[in-house]
Design a protein around this motif. Structure first.
Motif, PDB file in Angstrom:
ATOM      1  N   ASP A 141       0.834  -1.197   0.000  1.00 13.90           N
ATOM      2  CA  ASP A 141       0.000   0.000   0.000  1.00 13.90           C
ATOM      3  C   ASP A 141       0.869   1.246   0.000  1.00 13.90           C
ATOM      4  N   GLY A 142       0.290   2.319  -0.495  1.00 12.80           N
ATOM      5  CA  GLY A 142       0.996   3.601  -0.507  1.00 12.80           C
ATOM      6  C   GLY A 142       0.215   4.626  -1.301  1.00 12.80           C
ATOM      7  N   THR A 143       0.886   5.690  -1.605  1.00 13.45           N
ATOM      8  CA  THR A 143       0.294   6.808  -2.326  1.00 13.45           C
ATOM      9  C   THR A 143      -0.037   6.428  -3.765  1.00 13.45           C
ATOM     10  N   HIS A 144      -1.080   7.052  -4.300  1.00 19.51           N
ATOM     11  CA  HIS A 144      -1.432   6.886  -5.707  1.00 19.51           C
ATOM     12  C   HIS A 144      -1.038   8.174  -6.433  1.00 19.51           C
ATOM     13  N   LEU A 145      -0.007   8.093  -7.248  1.00 17.78           N
ATOM     14  CA  LEU A 145       0.477   9.216  -8.039  1.00 17.78           C
ATOM     15  C   LEU A 145      -0.145   9.147  -9.423  1.00 17.78           C
ATOM     16  N   VAL A 146      -0.679  10.272  -9.909  1.00 19.47           N
ATOM     17  CA  VAL A 146      -1.222  10.346 -11.260  1.00 19.47           C
ATOM     18  C   VAL A 146      -0.404  11.374 -12.036  1.00 19.47           C
ATOM     19  N   ILE A 147       0.098  10.967 -13.207  1.00 20.62           N
ATOM     20  CA  ILE A 147       0.932  11.832 -14.041  1.00 20.62           C
ATOM     21  C   ILE A 147       0.152  12.156 -15.306  1.00 20.62           C
ATOM     22  N   PHE A 148      -0.063  13.460 -15.556  1.00 20.40           N
ATOM     23  CA  PHE A 148      -0.829  13.919 -16.708  1.00 20.40           C
ATOM     24  C   PHE A 148       0.078  14.546 -17.759  1.00 20.40           C
ATOM     25  N   GLY A 149      -0.205  14.274 -19.022  1.00 19.63           N
ATOM     26  CA  GLY A 149       0.496  14.905 -20.133  1.00 19.63           C
ATOM     27  C   GLY A 149      -0.498  15.526 -21.093  1.00 19.63           C
ATOM     28  N   ALA A 150      -0.030  16.452 -21.892  1.00 21.05           N
ATOM     29  CA  ALA A 150      -0.825  17.120 -22.932  1.00 21.05           C
ATOM     30  C   ALA A 150      -2.143  17.658 -22.401  1.00 21.05           C
ATOM     31  N   VAL A 151      -2.057  18.348 -21.263  1.00 14.78           N
ATOM     32  CA  VAL A 151      -3.231  19.065 -20.772  1.00 14.78           C
ATOM     33  C   VAL A 151      -3.558  20.168 -21.779  1.00 14.78           C
ATOM     34  N   HIS A 152      -2.522  20.800 -22.275  1.00 14.75           N
ATOM     35  CA  HIS A 152      -2.646  21.708 -23.416  1.00 14.75           C
ATOM     36  C   HIS A 152      -2.144  20.940 -24.633  1.00 14.75           C
ATOM     37  N   GLY A 153      -2.887  20.982 -25.714  1.00 17.79           N
ATOM     38  CA  GLY A 153      -2.615  20.129 -26.864  1.00 17.79           C
ATOM     39  C   GLY A 153      -1.284  20.331 -27.553  1.00 17.79           C
ATOM     40  N   ASN A 154      -0.681  21.501 -27.405  1.00 16.19           N
ATOM     41  CA  ASN A 154       0.583  21.759 -28.094  1.00 16.19           C
ATOM     42  C   ASN A 154       1.799  21.526 -27.198  1.00 16.19           C
ATOM     43  N   GLU A 155       1.620  20.792 -26.122  1.00 10.22           N
ATOM     44  CA  GLU A 155       2.719  20.477 -25.217  1.00 10.22           C
ATOM     45  C   GLU A 155       3.049  18.990 -25.329  1.00 10.22           C
ATOM     46  N   ALA A 156       3.915  18.659 -26.253  1.00 14.53           N
ATOM     47  CA  ALA A 156       4.197  17.253 -26.564  1.00 14.53           C
ATOM     48  C   ALA A 156       5.274  16.632 -25.682  1.00 14.53           C
ATOM     49  N   CYS A 157       6.139  17.431 -25.065  1.00 13.62           N
ATOM     50  CA  CYS A 157       7.274  16.843 -24.341  1.00 13.62           C
ATOM     51  C   CYS A 157       6.829  15.998 -23.155  1.00 13.62           C
ATOM     52  N   GLY A 158       5.772  16.391 -22.454  1.00  8.71           N
ATOM     53  CA  GLY A 158       5.272  15.583 -21.342  1.00  8.71           C
ATOM     54  C   GLY A 158       4.763  14.234 -21.810  1.00  8.71           C
ATOM     55  N   THR A 159       4.057  14.229 -22.940  1.00  8.66           N
ATOM     56  CA  THR A 159       3.548  12.984 -23.505  1.00  8.66           C
ATOM     57  C   THR A 159       4.691  12.049 -23.873  1.00  8.66           C
ATOM     58  N   ILE A 160       5.738  12.588 -24.464  1.00 14.15           N
ATOM     59  CA  ILE A 160       6.905  11.786 -24.843  1.00 14.15           C
ATOM     60  C   ILE A 160       7.553  11.186 -23.599  1.00 14.15           C
ATOM     61  N   ALA A 161       7.717  11.992 -22.560  1.00 16.51           N
ATOM     62  CA  ALA A 161       8.345  11.513 -21.325  1.00 16.51           C
ATOM     63  C   ALA A 161       7.485  10.452 -20.641  1.00 16.51           C
ATOM     64  N   ILE A 162       6.183  10.657 -20.610  1.00 16.49           N
ATOM     65  CA  ILE A 162       5.290   9.678 -19.974  1.00 16.49           C
ATOM     66  C   ILE A 162       5.312   8.367 -20.740  1.00 16.49           C
ATOM     67  N   ARG A 163       5.274   8.430 -22.061  1.00 16.06           N
ATOM     68  CA  ARG A 163       5.323   7.195 -22.857  1.00 16.06           C
ATOM     69  C   ARG A 163       6.651   6.464 -22.656  1.00 16.06           C
ATOM     70  N   ARG A 164       7.732   7.193 -22.519  1.00 18.14           N
ATOM     71  CA  ARG A 164       9.035   6.576 -22.254  1.00 18.14           C
ATOM     72  C   ARG A 164       9.029   5.895 -20.884  1.00 18.14           C
ATOM     73  N   PHE A 165       8.468   6.582 -19.891  1.00 20.31           N
ATOM     74  CA  PHE A 165       8.378   6.000 -18.551  1.00 20.31           C
ATOM     75  C   PHE A 165       7.546   4.716 -18.565  1.00 20.31           C
ATOM     76  N   ILE A 166       6.418   4.726 -19.268  1.00 24.75           N
ATOM     77  CA  ILE A 166       5.578   3.530 -19.378  1.00 24.75           C
ATOM     78  C   ILE A 166       6.371   2.383 -20.001  1.00 24.75           C
ATOM     79  N   ALA A 167       7.071   2.665 -21.097  1.00 27.56           N
ATOM     80  CA  ALA A 167       7.863   1.628 -21.779  1.00 27.56           C
ATOM     81  C   ALA A 167       8.947   1.080 -20.857  1.00 27.56           C
ATOM     82  N   GLU A 168       9.603   1.959 -20.107  1.00 27.71           N
ATOM     83  CA  GLU A 168      10.652   1.508 -19.188  1.00 27.71           C
ATOM     84  C   GLU A 168      10.079   0.689 -18.038  1.00 27.71           C
ATOM     85  N   MET A 169       8.916   1.068 -17.539  1.00 23.85           N
ATOM     86  CA  MET A 169       8.271   0.280 -16.483  1.00 23.85           C
ATOM     87  C   MET A 169       7.882  -1.096 -17.010  1.00 23.85           C
ATOM     88  N   GLU A 170       7.301  -1.130 -18.203  1.00 28.05           N
ATOM     89  CA  GLU A 170       6.878  -2.406 -18.786  1.00 28.05           C
ATOM     90  C   GLU A 170       8.065  -3.313 -19.099  1.00 28.05           C
TER      91      GLU A 170
END
Length: 85
Positions: free
Chosen positions: A22-51
């Motif tokens: 058990d522990g904290t639930h962290l939620v990471i959001f990307g592309a809250v604004h549609g023209n901000e792609a770097c967060g989406t790229i970083a999140i997808r990389r993190f997902i791939a590395e976790m998997e």
């Protein structure tokens, strides 16, 4: 009174990783604004590395939402108009 606009329900793609403790639930959001792609790229990389097993979650869980504003992201624009949709 300010008009209330109700958006149709959309499902956002997300990935959640759970630890065995058990522990904290962290939620990471990307592309809250549609023209901000770097967060989406970083999140997808993190997902791939976790998997791939490069990282281990010790406690809690992490939910990754790479694109929070899919219409604006697809149009590569910061915002979308809610009026007339």
């Amino acid at each position: 009174n300010t008009p209330l606009y109700i958006l149709s329900m959309i499902t956002l793609q997300h990935t959640t990783f759970h630890s065995t403790h058990d522990g904290t639930h962290l939620v990471i959001f990307g592309a809250v604004h549609g023209n901000e792609a770097c967060g989406t790229i970083a999140i997808r990389r993190f997902i791939a590395e976790m998997e791939a097993g490069y990282h281990t979650l010790i406690r809690g869980k992490v939910t990754c939402v790479p694109i929070c504003n899919p219409r604006a992201y697809a149009a590569n624009t910061r915002f979308i108009s809610l009026i007339g949709t």
